[in-house]
Design an enzyme around this catalytic site. Structure first.
Site, PDB file in Angstrom:
ATOM      1  CG  ASP A 189      -1.385   6.880   1.214  1.00  0.00           C
ATOM      2  OD1 ASP A 189      -0.898   7.657   2.053  1.00  0.00           O
ATOM      3  OD2 ASP A 189      -2.595   6.594   1.174  1.00  0.00           O
ATOM      4  CG  HIS A 243       1.861   6.682   3.498  1.00  0.00           C
ATOM      5  ND1 HIS A 243       0.803   6.145   4.177  1.00  0.00           N
ATOM      6  CD2 HIS A 243       2.387   5.667   2.778  1.00  0.00           C
ATOM      7  CE1 HIS A 243       0.688   4.853   3.873  1.00  0.00           C
ATOM      8  NE2 HIS A 243       1.657   4.542   3.019  1.00  0.00           N
ATOM      9  NE  ARG A 260      -3.440  12.807   1.122  1.00  0.00           N
ATOM     10  CZ  ARG A 260      -3.779  11.744   1.869  1.00  0.00           C
ATOM     11  NH1 ARG A 260      -3.169  11.530   3.017  1.00  0.00           N
ATOM     12  NH2 ARG A 260      -4.719  10.909   1.462  1.00  0.00           N
ATOM     13  CD  GLU A 270      -1.516   7.515   9.365  1.00  0.00           C
ATOM     14  OE1 GLU A 270      -2.536   6.912   9.717  1.00  0.00           O
ATOM     15  OE2 GLU A 270      -1.552   8.565   8.680  1.00  0.00           O
TER      16      GLU A 270
END
Length: 351
Positions: free
Chosen positions: A41, A288, A316, A224
């Site tokens: 993110d 993201h 990630r 999202e």
């Protein structure tokens, strides 16, 4: 947003060949390779030629600063979640913004530790000084529901991001139609007006749902991670779809039909015909994202995360690369650049 931290469809990225020194070796100072760090993110805000990034871990939100986009600096803790309350646990995807002369951090949190993640709501912190490193005061939960006169009826909400459009401040986020007892609940994109950086002043409007074949078909249908991308007379919302823990995670795009049109009306947004950024055989689960410019403001860059392996899960790393634009003003993200491939550093970045 009206600053260099936010900008905003598909073709191959152009990579410049590494420069060769007289010894025949690549000048490492002019190039970098992905991934640039562990994490997920990614969020970067550019202010006065400095990049401020924001992230979370172990109940703490941190901020870093750097003049180099490829080296975002030391992570400095700026806020710790309280031991109890609606925002005591599961601190997700913070974003730092400079709005109306102050620094704000937007984040998602829940009242109970671990899963199922059914209590997530969105909140905002305000710096009490002129520094992005705080200290910060908790301005509380943002209202993300359908009955503004009843503040206790906020709905599940994550990935909230504020932006200005035509002088009006808005919040966009990912949410549920109704609160539920399972976190395997479909996620939609919602938009609301804000009267100031810590107050939502309208009921939410749903502007996107996971309905297309390329954003559905897995374990959970979701939209999202929405981020506004503006350039000249066009405005886009770039968002993530498919499952964040699977290699099929990808980016979609909503285009506002006219930047003077009401963004609260779903009919004014047009969804892309397919993903605008997706996995390759070597870079999996891309999503993201956030956007910024090179130090000299001549290049546009996307930061995003990708999975470390094809196995389901949330391990990630963070990557970045330059993107371009079509002649008629649409973003071209290309394909994720493979690990280890040299990429020229952003234009104007000093050694």
């Amino acid at each position: 947003m009206g600053q260099a931290g936010l900008l905003g469809c598909k073709s191959s990225a152009v990579l410049e060949a590494p420069a060769e020194t007289q010894a025949g070796k690549t000048d490492a100072a002019l190039y970098f390779t992905n991934p640039v760090m562990d994490g997920a993110d990614p969020w970067v805000w550019k202010q006065d030629s400095v990049y401020y990034s924001c992230g979370s871990g172990n109940g703490t939100i941190y901020v870093s600063q750097s003049t180099k986009l490829t080296k975002l600096g030391e992570r400095v803790p700026v806020w710790k979640a309280p031991s109890t309350g609606w925002n005591a646990h599961n601190i997700w995807a913070p974003e730092i913004h400079f709005l109306q002369g102050k620094w704000y951090i937007y984040y998602a949190a829940g009242k109970d530790p671990g899963g199922p993640f059914i209590h997530q709501r969105s909140g905002v912190l305000e710096s009490t000084t002129g520094s992005p490193f705080g200290p910060y005061v908790d301005k509380g939960m943002l209202y993300t529901g359908d009955s503004l006169q009843h503040p206790g009826t906020a709905k599940w909400a994550i990935d909230l991001s504020p932006f200005y459009l035509n002088g009006q401040l808005y919040a966009v986020w990912s949410g549920w139609e109704q609160n539920a007892a399972t976190d395997r609940t479909k996620q939609h994109l919602y938009l609301a007006r804000m009267s100031n950086p810590w107050t939502i002043s309208s009921n939410r409007a749903k502007i996107s749902s996971p309905t297309q074949p390329w954003e559905t078909g897995g374990e959970l249908d979701l939209n999202e991670g929405p981020e506004l991308l503006k350039k000249n007379e066009k405005a886009f919302l770039i968002y993530s779809c498919r499952e964040s823990w699977l290699k099929e995670y990808r980016l979609g795009q909503l285009t506002l039909s006219d930047t003077l049109a009401d963004p609260m009306l779903a009919s004014n947004w047009t969804k892309s015909d397919g993903p605008v950024f997706q996995s390759t055989a070597e870079v999996l689960g891309v999503g993201h994202c956030s956007f910024t410019t090179s130090p000299d403001n001549t290049e546009d860059w996307i930061l995003y995360h990708a999975k470390k392996s094809a196995q389901p899960g949330w391990q990630r790393d963070i990557r970045m690369q330059k993107f371009t634009w079509t002649a008629d003003g649409f973003p071209v993200f290309g394909e994720p650049v493979s690990s280890g491939v040299p990429i020229k550093v952003p234009s104007g970045q000093k050694e």
